[in-house]
Design an enzyme around this catalytic site. Sequence first.
Site: not given
Length: 721
Positions: A210, A305-308
């Site tokens: 993240q 996005g998020d855990d990218w």
Amino acid sequence: MFMEKGRVTIPTDANFVEGTKQIAKLWGADAVRDCDGVSLPKNANELAKYVYNTYFVVRGDNAWGRKHPEEAQRIFLESNRIIADGKQLIIDVSKGFLKEEIAPDFDNINRWQVFDRTTNEEIKSWHLKDNLVVIDSLPFHEYSVDFLARVTWHPVQIYNYLTNSWTCEKQLCYDPAYPHTKEYIKSYLRKWLEEHKETNVVRFTTFLYQFNLIFNDKGKERMVDWFGYGEAASIPLLDGFEKETHLKMEAEDFISNGSYNSPFKMPTEKYKKYIDYVQRFVSSTMKELIDIVHSYKKETMMFLGDDWIGSEPYGPYFKNMGLDSVVGSVGGGVTIRMLGEIPHVKIHEGRFLPYFFPDTFFEGNEDNAVAELEKNWVTARRALLRCPLDRMGFGGYLSLASKFPKFVNRVASICDEFRLICDTSSKSRPYSSLKVGILNCWGKLRSWQAHMVAHELWYQQIYSYQGVYEALSGLPVDVSFLSFDDILNNDIPSDIDVILNVGEERSAFTGDKYWKNPVLVEKIRKFVSNGHGFVGIGMPSSTDSLEHCFALSDVLGVQVEKGLTLSIDKYNIEKKSSFITKDCTDQIDYGEGCKNIYALDNAAVLDIDFSSRFKRNVNVGEVKLAYNDYFKGRGVYLAGLPYSGQNARLLYRSLLYACHKEDKLNMAFSSNYNVEVAYYPSLGMYALINNSNKAQETFFFNFSGESKKIKLEPNQMLWEK
């Protein structure tokens, strides 16, 4: 048999099947997806041709997380900074943080560091007592602790939990760098695929780590950095990196004196090597998972996005994963370009705003929801004409949006317009009058991602620079992203017409220490002298020199007064007219602007602010806009450039003028800056778009320079042959 149209994805859930069918028909949707917090209906594959299902790689299985707490994800954090009032200071490192999100890792205190922030020296004389840090301190010195913490509640679920008033179980997250967990996520994926036969697109949301998103003890965001690698402080990765490179990543390498290595700070070589190491691990691990999905004859999608973190789409390892598609949130034209130009995937999809969440879709707020939709579409559309996406969609709860009929109908017309743009512009490359090279320390790795903190959210300190990229996203110019190392190692690409350097003083985006390298300065001076352009916005080519801050002041024709050269008189304060400002009918908006910029003797001042306190003919005024002839080329300076129609035109004229291409202005052009033109040579077609919510009249110039008067309704798009 599904309806024709397509290119549109809508959210659905098990409690809104009939409503989904109606809206899918109206919008021409050919794909349905779930949303965080709800599940797809059992007959989802009867609703649309494509069924996307959200998949979390490193969160959601709390049974695994509880069973293996030692394999939790971790992050380095800095405690509150405390002033000592005696010879001993006690710090509770968790104070000020949301206790449900993080837990100090007392099993790995050998990785903690304590700093005297007054001297910025590491302190070794400290110990732990009752989970508190006890420091041998100097009175009235400031101290903080860099500590390792386990992430005990996934940050994105915290956001959704608080925004939507959820009461479900709080999700743990686990680290696939541990071999045990890595094997488990592969076996769990196979089991999940067996159980979700209706799914034909696995929508990874997202991968392994993240971005930095930390909440305070009041449940508000404490820190957010969309590019932060802090939560990739994995113990196996730290150890593996040290073994491979013989470099030890310590806590302060992540904390970086409280900056947390934001993309605005010049990265150290060690930090750049570590993020490269993380990217290699993420790429190789995700390839294994993606291969598993493909073995089940399903396609894979990455949510950007998020855990990218570690999956940089413009990085050197992204292609190795074998992804089929990518989707991301659309904040405006910049994110359209960021998504649309990602290489090595077949499908590029944009999730448009607003989200169908209760904070927007509540009783009495329909007009505001429509206004947000309209603004998002109009800013994105000008970029779509330059770089079309393959698909569009929305996120959230469709049942909420369905209660707003004006909103639903406007989305339907936008979907039709989107399909027309994509079907047309995908057949022909749009005309470009020149090529811009954006120069910063990140270069291609962060293409269309400069000056972002939390995606495209507005920040007072950066909107004056974000507007540059938003303007560029829809202008008839090609854009390339260059790093300082690219130029030092490989020279300036021969197809670049203008170099653009944008940002705050001594940041990673303007260059800082790089401008101390005479080779870089020589190469750019030579480039401009040969007939090309250099456009600087904000504090371009800024260094730590108090006497000569701008390394390229000779090119730009301006310098910064830092107080040490006040004795040198400055007479160049007369404002001149120019090709650059010809379309400026309103006062030019420079945003926050820059202070104490003055013009050198040979520059042409196009805009200058004077104080009303005192009038004289020397040593007054702050230059906001200027140009400078430099051998065969030109330099142009602007103090800032928030996005607007007028500023987009101002930037376009500045670019043309800088590289002596003024004669290309009236080729596929609109005299009114509220109306823009995209030209597709192989089709012989022009798209005219009204970017305002008022009717506009303009003289439209075709590629041959012939003109005619045209009227466009508010936000209208018109095609001309």
